[in-house]
Write an enzyme that holds these catalytic residues in place. Structure first.
Site, mmCIF file in Angstrom:
data_model
loop_
_atom_site.group_PDB
_atom_site.id
_atom_site.type_symbol
_atom_site.label_atom_id
_atom_site.label_comp_id
_atom_site.label_asym_id
_atom_site.label_seq_id
_atom_site.Cartn_x
_atom_site.Cartn_y
_atom_site.Cartn_z
ATOM 1 N N CYS A 46 38.470 44.892 39.721
ATOM 2 C CA CYS A 46 38.297 43.440 40.260
ATOM 3 C C CYS A 46 37.226 43.497 41.284
ATOM 4 C CB CYS A 46 39.764 42.451 40.673
ATOM 5 S SG CYS A 46 40.471 43.932 41.450
ATOM 6 N N GLU A 83 46.234 39.313 43.754
ATOM 7 C CA GLU A 83 45.095 39.350 43.955
ATOM 8 C C GLU A 83 44.233 38.943 42.955
ATOM 9 O OE1 GLU A 83 42.962 41.892 43.676
ATOM 10 O OE2 GLU A 83 44.072 43.923 42.998
#
Ligand code: ADP
Length: 498
Positions: free
Chosen positions: A292, A258
């Site tokens: 993010c 990720e």
């Protein structure tokens, strides 16, 4: 020397002590490293300790992988309850380690814990299938089995949730784990592991390997090359993700990655401007812009561009109060490091040199409220919110992940123009946001933007129910949702002749 808050202000300071959380009961032979803000020191573990943790996880896997789904569900439920009972202490620790406001930290504990609850239920659904064959005397069945020991590497921006998303799924599947938390935020992971052991998980199910930045590489190398580790699950930068993938190839480990994003936040001319501003406040300034999926490039239709910028500036001035995350009333904490603060100035200077305007904040920001007026603007780890106007694709803040409180406003003229602009020369695709009330446009643009997740008319889309993950260089795999547990299971096909 600084006072050690580990012994002050917590209902249960032992939660954060390196004892049962770690596989090492005595680590006195190791040197220690200071945790950010000097809230304490921890033994600085290296490859040798990592190997010991992997051995322990490997032993534990022999028995833990054979527990029943119901037993694992029960353990996860107990862990979930303990995390909920200790929410205040865990949140305080997150604020101390990462600087985020206590309210956001409380939210992180609840969000992180929702994955434990979710995966407790998922234990019961890790089923297989039966497949018809052409032969009358043959059947194929599939079963799903835990992959084995999982090496987990996590970042500092969500010290609790980035761990529960992975460990919840791994433990539900029947895997055991070795976790290397970020050097900035190791205490949150130690507290979580302590609670897991209180819940009854066996020794070796979760081992924490705290390490300073100096030893990260060798610990990472051990995790990714040790043949007893069958899977690496990582959240962090694309650059480090690539290193871990390359290292994992030597033993063909499964990987979940990720990685970084560059989220577009698109506001069409038919959108409700106030709603879009509300969404952007969350998508841009949550965790001081350090997530993010934070909005990175804010595309606003030219006909509402100035109105939108004005409304955003007003909302920032009224809602964002920068200061110590533990102080009541503060809504935006500091950045994680002086390097992060320096990066914001570099991005602003680059953008201005290429034609952008500082519309709000930075030196011209006499408007902005700081909780503690003794904190000078843009000094220390604090950085006040900034709006840049007239941002273009040549600028670094457009091309790269900002990871800080700068809203970069880009003008666009039509849906076609937007779709041409949004994916071009961008090699990552994690999250995106879209504000419009036109259903056809919602479908066309959602399908056209190259990302793994889109929020339509919302600034927040992450939950345990929804699959989280990216496309392009933003990663591999999905966390949460009914897909999350599959990342920790291997399919075995059993062909039976009779
Ligand atoms: P961030 O900007 O969030 O710090 P990083 O990708 O640098 O992003 O860090 C994410 C995690 O990866 C942290 O736990 C960090 O210590 C770890 N890390 C960084 N470099 C390496 C490496 N070479 N091997 C293993 N882990 C690493």
């Amino acid at each position: 020397t600084s006072p050690n808050p580990l012994s002050e202000g917590f209902n249960d300071p032992s939660l954060f002590a390196l004892d049962s959380a770690s596989f090492l009961s005595s680590a006195s032979h190791l040197s220690s490293f200071e945790v950010l803000n000097v809230i304490g020191t921890l033994p600085d573990m290296q490859a040798n300790e990592t190997r010991q943790a992997i051995d322990l996880a490997s032993e534990a896997f022999e028995t833990y992988s054979k527990t029943t789904a119901r037993q694992r569900k029960e353990l996860l439920n107990r862990w979930h309850n303990l995390i909920a009972e200790n929410q205040n202490d865990l949140a305080r620790m997150i604020s101390l380690e990462s600087g985020k406001p206590l309210k956001e930290a409380m939210g992180e504990v609840a969000y992180g814990n929702s994955f434990i609850d979710w995966f407790a239920a998922e234990t019961l659904r890790a089923d297989g299938e039966t497949i018809p064959t052409l032969a009358a005397n043959q059947r194929i069945i599939t079963i799903r089995q835990p992959v084995g020991v999982v090496g987990i590497v996590t970042p500092w921006n969500f010290p609790t949730a980035m761990i529960t998303r992975k460990v919840g799924a791994a433990l539900a599947a029947g895997c055991t784990t070795v976790i290397k938390p970020a050097a900035e935020t190791p205490y949150s992971s130690i507290a979580l592991a302590n609670l897991a052991y209180r819940a009854g998980f066996p020794k070796g199910a979760i081992s924490i390997v705290p390490t300073s930045a100096a030893n990260v590489k060798e610990v990472g190398l051990e995790l990714t090359t040790n043949s007893k580790v069958k899977k690496i699950s990582f959240t962090g930068s694309t650059a480090v993700g690539k290193i871990l993938m390359a290292q994992s190839s030597s033993t063909v480990k499964k990987t979940s990655m990720e990685l970084g994003g560059n989220a577009p936040f698109v506001v069409f001319e038919d959108a409700n401007i106030a709603d879009a501003v509300t969404g952007l406040m969350v998508a841009k300034f949550r965790n001081s812009g350090q997530t993010c999926v934070c909005a990175n490039r804010v595309f606003v239709h030219s006909s509402i561009y100035d109105n939108f910028a004005n409304a955003l500036a007003e909302r920032i001035a009224s809602d964002l109060i920068v200061g110590n995350g533990l102080e009541p009333g503060v809504t935006m904490g500091p950045l994680i490091s002086p390097v992060a603060v320096e990066k914001m100035s570099v991005l602003i200077n680059d953008a201005v040199s290429k034609g952008a305007d500082v519309f709000y904040g930075n030196d011209s920001n006499s408007l902005h409220k700081n909780k503690d007026s003794s904190i000078p603007l843009n000094s220390g780890y604090f950085f006040n919110p900034v709006i840049l106007k007239n941002v273009t694709p040549e600028m670094e803040c457009y091309k790269n992940e900002i990871f800080g409180p700068i809203a970069a406003l880009v003008k666009f003229d039509s849906e076609e123009h937007l779709l041409n602009l949004v994916n071009s020369n961008i090699n990552v695709g994690l999250g995106g946001y879209l504000y419009t009330n036109d259903i056809g446009r919602i479908m066309r643009v959602s399908e056209g933007i190259e990302v793994g997740m889109i929020g339509v008319n919302t600034g927040l889309f992450s939950s345990e129910i929804s699959p989280f993950g990216g496309v392009k260089e933003s990663g591999i795999g999905r966390e949460g949702s009914k897909h999350g547990i599959s990342e920790y299971l291997n399919i075995k096909a059993i062909t039976i002749n009779y």
